[in-house]
Design an enzyme around this catalytic site. Sequence first.
Site, short mmCIF file in Angstrom:
data_model
loop_
_atom_site.label_atom_id
_atom_site.label_comp_id
_atom_site.label_asym_id
_atom_site.label_seq_id
_atom_site.Cartn_x
_atom_site.Cartn_y
_atom_site.Cartn_z
N CYS A 10 0.85 -1.19 0.00
CA CYS A 10 0.00 0.00 0.00
C CYS A 10 0.88 1.24 0.00
CB CYS A 10 -0.87 -0.02 1.26
SG CYS A 10 -1.98 1.38 1.42
N HIS B 59 -9.29 -3.92 -1.18
CA HIS B 59 -8.23 -3.15 -0.53
C HIS B 59 -8.53 -1.65 -0.61
CE1 HIS B 59 -3.78 -2.26 0.28
NE2 HIS B 59 -4.27 -1.10 -0.11
N GLU B 60 -8.87 -1.17 -1.81
CA GLU B 60 -9.10 0.27 -1.98
C GLU B 60 -10.34 0.73 -1.22
OE1 GLU B 60 -6.65 1.80 -2.93
OE2 GLU B 60 -5.63 0.14 -3.93
N HIS C 180 -10.01 1.49 2.45
CA HIS C 180 -9.49 2.82 2.80
C HIS C 180 -10.63 3.81 3.10
CE1 HIS C 180 -5.17 2.51 2.21
NE2 HIS C 180 -5.34 1.88 1.06
NI NI Z 1 -3.77 0.93 0.10
#
Ligand code: NI
Length: 182
Positions: free
Chosen positions: A101, A143-144, A147
């Site tokens: 990341c 994953h995104e 966030h």
């Molecule tokens: Ni990330």
Amino acid sequence: MILPVARMGEPVLQARAEEVTEVTAPIVQAFITDFVETFHALNGVGLAAPQVFKSWRMVIFQLSKDRAQARGYHEAVPLTILINPVIEYLTDETDLVWEACFSIPDMMGEVPRCKAIRYRGVSPEGHLIDRQAEGYHARMVQHECDHLDGILYPMRMPDMSRFGFVNEIRQRLMTPSEASPS
Ligand code: NI
């Protein structure tokens, strides 16, 4: 304009990002221009708006054919800007794969993710995006989108012995097939 990247420890990475209420508003479109430019400059596979200090529910991702194949995934994913995304999990099955990341530079860790998802959201033009994804495609979207809820990948890890510096992990922990170029 290339935007600075927030690193782990910044409060913006721990907050729940806000819905984008008017996608076509000039302030949103101006941000998208910078967001895309920053994403290309970083040369990664994905980025979320909070990573560039904008607490909006927006992610960007792209997987070239070469990068897809290096990750055992069969197809490229076009450049996608996904606003106000919603993920639906299509299976209870997970797999465990190394992730990195931009907000945690030089490190990587092995993270479980759902193998198959459906995701929906809105494009910068205000069109509906509705796709099913599996494998690495599903992984990068998860994953995104994490966030946007203040979640960084180490918070998903069941085994912190599988977290460390990229150089050391590539040399010591990865199998040769996993140590493919990012
Ligand atoms: Ni990330």
